[in-house]
Design an enzyme around this catalytic site. Structure first.
Site, PDB file in Angstrom:
ATOM      1  CG  ASP A 195      -2.323   0.927   1.416  1.00  0.00           C
ATOM      2  OD1 ASP A 195      -2.634   1.444   0.086  1.00  0.00           O
ATOM      3  OD2 ASP A 195      -2.400   1.211   2.529  1.00  0.00           O
TER       4      ASP A 195
ATOM      5  CB  THR B 149       0.961  -3.006  -5.288  1.00  0.00           C
ATOM      6  OG1 THR B 149       1.921  -1.909  -5.317  1.00  0.00           O
ATOM      7  CG2 THR B 149       1.013  -3.290  -7.182  1.00  0.00           C
ATOM      8  CE  LYS B 150      -2.507   3.394  -1.614  1.00  0.00           C
ATOM      9  NZ  LYS B 150      -2.099   4.592  -0.409  1.00  0.00           N
ATOM     10  CB  ILE B 151      -0.943   0.619  -9.898  1.00  0.00           C
ATOM     11  CG1 ILE B 151       0.054   1.793 -10.273  1.00  0.00           C
ATOM     12  CG2 ILE B 151      -2.349   0.624 -10.024  1.00  0.00           C
ATOM     13  CD1 ILE B 151       0.317   0.482 -11.425  1.00  0.00           C
TER      14      ILE B 151
END
Length: 129
Positions: A39, A78-80
């Site tokens: 994150d 995963t944050k993107i």
């Protein structure tokens, strides 16, 4: 960096990931995980292109860690941020996982480019690209 409350059966390390790969290697030597969840987000500067490039850099580091420490058929999240390098990163993740999908949490603002990549089915024995 923000501290996080402990969660049962979760290992949480607060560090600058760019400068502490050796810490991860020594802490998790030969251990494999079911899930790697990132994150991470850099401090925003307000320039969308720079902010996007910075988060993609963190995404690439988290993917490298996932490839090293995740179990076969494991999960990587995963944050993107959407932007110029997003598709290239997506392809890198797709190389290592059987299924990769975008997820936008309901709590995320509609006008925000923030999303998550949810990747299932880690393909073991592929070199990191």
């Amino acid at each position: 960096m923000q501290k996080m409350s402990s969660i049962p059966n979760v290992i949480f390390i607060l560090c600058d990931i760019a400068n502490n790969i050796e810490l991860l290697n020594s802490t998790f030597d030969k251990k494999k995980f079911d899930v790697v969840l990132s994150d991470m987000a850099p401090k925003a500067c307000g320039n969308k292109q720079v902010d996007h490039a910075n988060i993609i850099n963190l995404c690439e580091m988290s993917l490298e860690i996932a490839v090293k420490f995740i179990k076969p058929n494991g999960i990587f999240i995963t944050k993107i941020l959407q932007g110029e390098y997003e598709k290239e990163f997506y392809q890198s993740v797709k190389y290592h996982f059987n299924s990769v999908k975008y997820f936008k949490p309901k709590a995320s603002r509609k006008d925000s480019s923030e999303m998550y990549l949810v990747s299932l089915g880690f393909k073991e024995n592929l070199e990191y690209i």
